[in-house]
Design a protein around this motif. Structure first.
Motif, PDB file in Angstrom:
ATOM      1  N   ARG A   1       4.592  10.067 -13.725  1.00 29.80           N
ATOM      2  CA  ARG A   1       5.606  11.087 -13.999  1.00 29.80           C
ATOM      3  C   ARG A   1       5.865  12.031 -12.838  1.00 29.80           C
ATOM      4  N   SER A   2       4.888  12.211 -11.957  1.00 31.87           N
ATOM      5  CA  SER A   2       5.068  13.144 -10.841  1.00 31.87           C
ATOM      6  C   SER A   2       5.261  12.382  -9.533  1.00 31.87           C
ATOM      7  N   LEU A   3       5.809  13.063  -8.526  1.00 28.19           N
ATOM      8  CA  LEU A   3       6.018  12.456  -7.214  1.00 28.19           C
ATOM      9  C   LEU A   3       4.683  12.053  -6.562  1.00 28.19           C
ATOM     10  N   PRO A   4       3.639  12.906  -6.597  1.00 31.89           N
ATOM     11  CA  PRO A   4       2.351  12.475  -6.038  1.00 31.89           C
ATOM     12  C   PRO A   4       1.810  11.209  -6.707  1.00 31.89           C
ATOM     13  N   ASP A   5       2.026  11.077  -8.020  1.00 34.66           N
ATOM     14  CA  ASP A   5       1.563   9.876  -8.718  1.00 34.66           C
ATOM     15  C   ASP A   5       2.233   8.629  -8.166  1.00 34.66           C
ATOM     16  N   ARG A   6       3.500   8.738  -7.786  1.00 31.75           N
ATOM     17  CA  ARG A   6       4.233   7.574  -7.278  1.00 31.75           C
ATOM     18  C   ARG A   6       3.724   7.159  -5.895  1.00 31.75           C
ATOM     19  N   PHE A   7       3.158   8.126  -5.150  1.00 32.32           N
ATOM     20  CA  PHE A   7       2.575   7.803  -3.846  1.00 32.32           C
ATOM     21  C   PHE A   7       1.205   7.152  -3.995  1.00 32.32           C
ATOM     22  N   ARG A   8       0.397   7.681  -4.907  1.00 28.55           N
ATOM     23  CA  ARG A   8      -1.001   7.248  -4.978  1.00 28.55           C
ATOM     24  C   ARG A   8      -1.185   5.966  -5.778  1.00 28.55           C
ATOM     25  N   TYR A   9      -0.395   5.773  -6.839  1.00 28.25           N
ATOM     26  CA  TYR A   9      -0.524   4.576  -7.660  1.00 28.25           C
ATOM     27  C   TYR A   9       0.564   3.578  -7.264  1.00 28.25           C
ATOM     28  N   ARG A  10       0.177   2.353  -6.986  1.00 30.64           N
ATOM     29  CA  ARG A  10       1.129   1.313  -6.619  1.00 30.64           C
ATOM     30  C   ARG A  10       1.380   0.427  -7.832  1.00 30.64           C
TER      31      ARG A  10
ATOM     32  N   LEU B   1       0.814  -1.216   0.000  1.00 27.78           N
ATOM     33  CA  LEU B   1       0.000   0.000   0.000  1.00 27.78           C
ATOM     34  C   LEU B   1       0.849   1.268   0.000  1.00 27.78           C
ATOM     35  N   GLY B   2       2.078   1.179   0.463  1.00 22.74           N
ATOM     36  CA  GLY B   2       2.950   2.343   0.506  1.00 22.74           C
ATOM     37  C   GLY B   2       2.865   3.101   1.814  1.00 22.74           C
ATOM     38  N   ARG B   3       3.866   3.910   2.079  1.00 24.49           N
ATOM     39  CA  ARG B   3       3.964   4.634   3.347  1.00 24.49           C
ATOM     40  C   ARG B   3       2.829   5.636   3.526  1.00 24.49           C
ATOM     41  N   ALA B   4       2.444   6.312   2.435  1.00 24.51           N
ATOM     42  CA  ALA B   4       1.385   7.327   2.540  1.00 24.51           C
ATOM     43  C   ALA B   4       0.088   6.701   3.033  1.00 24.51           C
ATOM     44  N   ALA B   5      -0.225   5.508   2.527  1.00 24.13           N
ATOM     45  CA  ALA B   5      -1.443   4.824   2.953  1.00 24.13           C
ATOM     46  C   ALA B   5      -1.360   4.412   4.416  1.00 24.13           C
ATOM     47  N   LEU B   6      -0.221   3.931   4.841  1.00 24.82           N
ATOM     48  CA  LEU B   6      -0.071   3.452   6.213  1.00 24.82           C
ATOM     49  C   LEU B   6      -0.169   4.586   7.227  1.00 24.82           C
TER      50      LEU B   6
ATOM     51  N   LEU C   1      -7.551   4.727 -10.069  1.00 23.39           N
ATOM     52  CA  LEU C   1      -6.667   3.598  -9.789  1.00 23.39           C
ATOM     53  C   LEU C   1      -5.776   3.794  -8.561  1.00 23.39           C
ATOM     54  N   ASP C   2      -6.193   4.635  -7.635  1.00 21.80           N
ATOM     55  CA  ASP C   2      -5.487   4.743  -6.352  1.00 21.80           C
ATOM     56  C   ASP C   2      -5.507   3.400  -5.626  1.00 21.80           C
ATOM     57  N   TYR C   3      -4.543   3.193  -4.743  1.00 16.88           N
ATOM     58  CA  TYR C   3      -4.380   1.910  -4.050  1.00 16.88           C
ATOM     59  C   TYR C   3      -5.635   1.440  -3.337  1.00 16.88           C
ATOM     60  N   ASP C   4      -6.418   2.355  -2.757  1.00 13.03           N
ATOM     61  CA  ASP C   4      -7.582   1.967  -1.967  1.00 13.03           C
ATOM     62  C   ASP C   4      -8.834   1.763  -2.810  1.00 13.03           C
ATOM     63  N   HIS C   5      -8.690   1.930  -4.107  1.00 13.25           N
ATOM     64  CA  HIS C   5      -9.821   1.738  -5.012  1.00 13.25           C
ATOM     65  C   HIS C   5      -9.632   0.545  -5.948  1.00 13.25           C
TER      66      HIS C   5
END
Length: 275
Positions: free
Chosen positions: A122-131, A53-58, A92-96
């Motif tokens: 391509r962006s840093l936020p994209d790397r957090f939200r999409y796994r 899920l990644g650190r942001a999700a946790l 397509l976020d991790y929680d969806h």
């Protein structure tokens, strides 16, 4: 595939210290030819390996309960995971989309922009939200792009191939390819799953209501997570109009509001007057 019945499921609870409890509102639609999910929540593999899920999700403190997965709840209703024919994703976020891995035979439907953004990151936020583990697991995908058709006051709506009375309605803002999902149950009653186009029922309520501390916190989180900030408020206004229109009876709801989920669950069970 005519939609005969809809179950409102919570497929992922978050015990956020910032804004309190959040849910992952998923629809399980019974049709004349199999089952359809709208979003899929957090999956079994995410429960077994939370790092997926990644650190942001946790940081949002997911409870990671196996019994909240769509796969578990589908089985509890007497169905098999192979009965899920389609998964229509708001984005397509991790929680969806994490739970899609539990239904390998299902065809996933999303906008072309959303799939392209999730794949390129391509962006840093994209790397957090999409796994990447979630996106790469999507092997049966159908995407939608182009002009579309008018629906419920929106333009650009795309009928879902293989599912009657269900449309993907582009609502960019939270993500570049984010969409709502409109569906008509039994050919009459309308539901509009707005995904993350708003986060709390107050966002589409009266504009003169008091802004409590929690509402301000939710609004701040929504702004922090938005890919296109200028479109978020516009989506709120459009969905507020839809929710309160007198020309059509439409239940408008979002992914993470526990109040809306509870009301629709009681409505589906026949225990809420006026449904």
């Amino acid at each position: 595939m005519t939609i005969n019945k809809v179950h409102h499921l919570n497929c992922g609870t978050f015990a956020s210290l910032l804004v309190g409890t959040l849910v992952s509102h998923v629809l399980l639609c019974e049709t004349s030819d199999g089952l359809v999910l709208v979003d899929s929540g957090i999956g079994i593999l995410d429960i077994e390996s939370p790092r997926r899920l990644g650190r942001a999700a946790l940081l949002l403190r997911p409870r990671l309960r196996r019994e909240e997965t769509a796969a578990y709840q589908v089985a509890a209703l007497g169905y098999s995971t192979s009965d899920i024919r389609h998964i229509v994703a708001t984005h397509l976020d991790y929680d969806h989309i994490g739970g899609a891995s539990d239904f390998p035979a299902a065809r996933v439907h999303t906008t072309a922009v959303e799939l392209r953004t999730a794949r390129t990151q391509r962006s840093l936020p994209d790397r957090f939200r999409y796994r990447r583990s979630h996106v790469e697991a999507l092997t049966h995908i159908e995407t939608y792009d182009g002009v579309g058709e008018k629906l419920l006051g929106f333009t650009g709506a795309h009928p879902i191939n293989g599912v009657r009375d269900m449309w993907l309605v582009p609502l960019p803002g939270h993500t570049a390819g984010h969409a709502g999902v409109a569906l008509r149950v039994g050919g009459r009653r309308w539901l509009f799953h707005a995904g993350d186009a708003f986060f709390d029922h107050h966002a589409i309520g009266p504009t003169d209501q008091p802004r409590t501390l929690r509402i301000r916190k939710v609004s701040a989180m929504e702004g922090l997570l938005a890919a296109e900030h200028n479109k978020v408020e516009r989506n709120h206004a459009r969905l507020r109009d839809l929710a309160h229109t007198k020309s059509a009876s439409v239940s408008v709801f979002c992914s993470h509001d526990p109040v809306m989920l509870g009301e629709l669950q009681r409505c589906a069970q026949g225990s809420l007057p006026g449904c």
